[in-house]
Scaffold this motif. Structure first.
Motif, PDB file in Angstrom:
ATOM      1  N   TRP A  56     -15.332  -1.776  -3.287  1.00  0.00           N
ATOM      2  CA  TRP A  56     -15.131  -1.125  -1.987  1.00  0.00           C
ATOM      3  C   TRP A  56     -16.460  -0.928  -1.254  1.00  0.00           C
ATOM      4  O   TRP A  56     -16.535  -1.150  -0.047  1.00  0.00           O
ATOM      5  CB  TRP A  56     -14.428   0.205  -2.202  1.00  0.00           C
ATOM      6  N   ALA A  70     -12.987  -0.570  -8.848  1.00  0.00           N
ATOM      7  CA  ALA A  70     -12.460  -0.711  -7.489  1.00  0.00           C
ATOM      8  C   ALA A  70     -13.448  -0.169  -6.462  1.00  0.00           C
ATOM      9  O   ALA A  70     -13.633  -0.753  -5.387  1.00  0.00           O
ATOM     10  CB  ALA A  70     -11.114   0.003  -7.371  1.00  0.00           C
ATOM     11  N   VAL A  81      -5.266   8.815  -2.038  1.00  0.00           N
ATOM     12  CA  VAL A  81      -5.828   7.473  -1.923  1.00  0.00           C
ATOM     13  C   VAL A  81      -4.738   6.541  -1.419  1.00  0.00           C
ATOM     14  O   VAL A  81      -3.583   6.619  -1.864  1.00  0.00           O
ATOM     15  CB  VAL A  81      -6.356   6.977  -3.281  1.00  0.00           C
ATOM     16  N   GLU A  82      -5.097   5.675  -0.510  1.00  0.00           N
ATOM     17  CA  GLU A  82      -4.192   4.636  -0.032  1.00  0.00           C
ATOM     18  C   GLU A  82      -4.557   3.347  -0.757  1.00  0.00           C
ATOM     19  O   GLU A  82      -5.659   2.814  -0.606  1.00  0.00           O
ATOM     20  CB  GLU A  82      -4.341   4.474   1.481  1.00  0.00           C
ATOM     21  N   THR A  83      -3.626   2.841  -1.568  1.00  0.00           N
ATOM     22  CA  THR A  83      -3.930   1.718  -2.454  1.00  0.00           C
ATOM     23  C   THR A  83      -2.654   1.014  -2.880  1.00  0.00           C
ATOM     24  O   THR A  83      -1.551   1.589  -2.820  1.00  0.00           O
ATOM     25  CB  THR A  83      -4.684   2.220  -3.703  1.00  0.00           C
ATOM     26  N   ASP A  84      -2.813  -0.214  -3.344  1.00  0.00           N
ATOM     27  CA  ASP A  84      -1.702  -0.927  -3.975  1.00  0.00           C
ATOM     28  C   ASP A  84      -1.867  -0.966  -5.497  1.00  0.00           C
ATOM     29  O   ASP A  84      -1.137  -1.658  -6.186  1.00  0.00           O
ATOM     30  CB  ASP A  84      -1.574  -2.348  -3.420  1.00  0.00           C
ATOM     31  N   ARG A  87      -6.448  -2.934  -4.760  1.00  0.00           N
ATOM     32  CA  ARG A  87      -7.401  -2.784  -3.665  1.00  0.00           C
ATOM     33  C   ARG A  87      -7.297  -1.394  -3.045  1.00  0.00           C
ATOM     34  O   ARG A  87      -6.220  -0.805  -2.975  1.00  0.00           O
ATOM     35  CB  ARG A  87      -7.119  -3.859  -2.604  1.00  0.00           C
ATOM     36  N   ILE A  88      -8.417  -0.857  -2.603  1.00  0.00           N
ATOM     37  CA  ILE A  88      -8.441   0.413  -1.893  1.00  0.00           C
ATOM     38  C   ILE A  88      -8.293   0.133  -0.399  1.00  0.00           C
ATOM     39  O   ILE A  88      -9.065  -0.631   0.177  1.00  0.00           O
ATOM     40  CB  ILE A  88      -9.769   1.167  -2.143  1.00  0.00           C
ATOM     41  N   GLU A  89      -7.302   0.768   0.215  1.00  0.00           N
ATOM     42  CA  GLU A  89      -7.128   0.651   1.656  1.00  0.00           C
ATOM     43  C   GLU A  89      -7.890   1.751   2.399  1.00  0.00           C
ATOM     44  O   GLU A  89      -8.435   1.535   3.478  1.00  0.00           O
ATOM     45  CB  GLU A  89      -5.635   0.732   2.008  1.00  0.00           C
ATOM     46  N   TRP A 144     -11.148   2.721 -11.834  1.00  0.00           N
ATOM     47  CA  TRP A 144     -11.365   3.229 -10.476  1.00  0.00           C
ATOM     48  C   TRP A 144     -12.796   2.926 -10.031  1.00  0.00           C
ATOM     49  O   TRP A 144     -13.020   2.521  -8.894  1.00  0.00           O
ATOM     50  CB  TRP A 144     -11.076   4.714 -10.451  1.00  0.00           C
ATOM     51  N   MET A 155       0.824  -1.200   0.000  1.00  0.00           N
ATOM     52  CA  MET A 155       0.000   0.000   0.000  1.00  0.00           C
ATOM     53  C   MET A 155       0.866   1.262   0.000  1.00  0.00           C
ATOM     54  O   MET A 155       1.894   1.321   0.693  1.00  0.00           O
ATOM     55  CB  MET A 155      -0.921   0.016   1.222  1.00  0.00           C
ATOM     56  N   TYR A 178      -5.171   6.695  -8.057  1.00  0.00           N
ATOM     57  CA  TYR A 178      -5.232   5.236  -8.245  1.00  0.00           C
ATOM     58  C   TYR A 178      -4.559   4.837  -9.561  1.00  0.00           C
ATOM     59  O   TYR A 178      -3.762   3.879  -9.604  1.00  0.00           O
ATOM     60  CB  TYR A 178      -6.700   4.824  -8.229  1.00  0.00           C
TER      61      TYR A 178
END
Length: 371
Positions: free
Chosen positions: A151, A147, A26-29, A32-34, A144, A6, A333
């Motif tokens: 989410w 995702a 955005v916190e993401t890898d 997936r959205i964290e 997005w 992430m 993202y």
């Protein structure tokens, strides 16, 4: 090199409505959205907006473009510089011209200049590779949206409607595990949204937009104009498909003889008609259309959408999302996906022959690497 797992990505969007710059973390890898981080907004001044408007439809090397690009870069550097502890940034730039299959696509602003100013790797020029490979270069937010559908826990097909300068729809089937799976996505531009209405208000009243739909609420829709509009060949064209901001510029001539209120009412109704016609292309019906972008703040536009659709039409806030920042979040993202070589557009979203990871990565201190 971007760390694994992430990351905190900063994305920006300056849309065709020309209101200003949205920025969001955005916190993401990249899959997936964290979680979601801070947001900010930097409006364009009247002078900046006028300078950018004068460059619309222009290509690199034409006289107004350099001035517009400098404004775009300065505005973005200002708002992006407010964020801390960010791993990389996604910079969309300002679309001035979009002609897939012809001259290409042109977003003003230099990502390398921003990388130097911010001291961050910046992913930019998201559309050119898709266009070069035969795609429309737009819309890019559908991956997005996929995702986001997962989410929010959607269990059946859902649609996202962005009402910016141009309208666009994304149909998502979240039951599939990856956006590149056949049948996971369908996306396309519906037609004009806020751009003709904003231009009308600017030209006739010196205002940026129809606040709360107040002007349209006082007017009467011209049914003859709306009927001709609804029969336009665009609506029968099979998606994916994309539009330039001024592709329906003839509407300005159509409403020229109408009063300000009647013209506003007619242009607002045209947006709703375009969305209804667009929904005819959905692979399966949806129970809900989630609306993002500035148009969702216009109660007249939203009511017309509800009347024209056979499903619920609600702002994305109803499922806990931020409709003012969704596009900026999208480019955060997308930046991570580009940096990690993941596809950002697909045959069912832009018409490109195969999945494409489109974008350039510029590092600060002059180091540039291609994604």
């Amino acid at each position: 090199m971007l760390k694994s797992g992430m990351v905190r990505a900063l994305g920006t969007m300056s849309g065709t409505s020309l209101d200003g710059v949205d920025a969001a973390v955005v916190e993401t890898d990249g899959d997936r959205i964290e979680g979601f981080g801070e947001t900010a907004y930097r409006p364009y001044s009247d002078g900046e907006r006028a300078a950018i408007r004068s460059a619309l439809g222009r290509w690199p090397g034409e006289e107004p473009v350099a001035v517009a690009a400098e404004i775009v870069e300065r505005a973005h550097a200002g708002v992006m510089g407010r964020f801390r502890d960010v791993d990389l940034a996604g910079f969309h730039g300002q679309t001035l011209a979009h002609d897939p299959g012809g001259k290409g696509t042109h977003q003003a602003g230099d990502g390398q200049a921003l990388a130097e100013a911010l001291g961050l790797p910046v992913v930019w020029d998201f559309r050119s590779e898709d266009v070069a490979r035969g795609g429309q270069g737009a819309p890019l937010a559908p991956v997005w949206h996929f995702a986001l559908a997962r989410w929010i826990g959607a269990k059946a097909p859902v649609a996202f409607l962005n009402l910016g300068g141009v309208g666009n729809l994304t149909w998502v089937d979240p039951r599939l595990d990856r956006p590149e799976r056949p049948g996971a996505l369908l996306a396309f531009d519906t037609g004009p949204a806020n751009a003709p209405l904003n231009d009308l208000l600017h030209k006739r009243r010196g205002e940026s937009f129809d606040r709360d739909g107040a002007l349209a609420a006082r007017g009467r829709v011209d049914r003859d104009i709306l009927g001709r509009f609804s029969r336009h060949a665009w609506f029968g064209r099979v998606p994916p498909k994309s539009l330039d901001r001024d592709a329906f510029g003839f509407l300005d001539t159509e409403v020229a003889a109408l009063s300000d209120a009647d013209a506003a009412a007619t242009l607002t109704a045209a947006t709703a008609v375009a969305v209804a016609r667009g929904s005819e292309h959905f692979p399966q019906p949806v129970a809900t259309i989630l609306v993002t972008g500035g148009g969702r703040h216009n109660p007249v536009m939203m009511e017309l959408l509800r009347k024209g659709m056979k499903c619920a039409v609600v702002p994305v806030e109803s499922v806990g999302l931020d409709g003012d920042m969704l596009e900026a979040q999208a480019f955060a993202y997308l930046a991570v996906r580009v940096q990690r070589g993941l596809p950002t557009s697909f045959p069912a979203t832009t018409g490109v022959p195969g999945p494409v990871s489109g974008g350039r990565v510029s590092a600060p201190r002059g180091g540039v690497s291609a994604a």
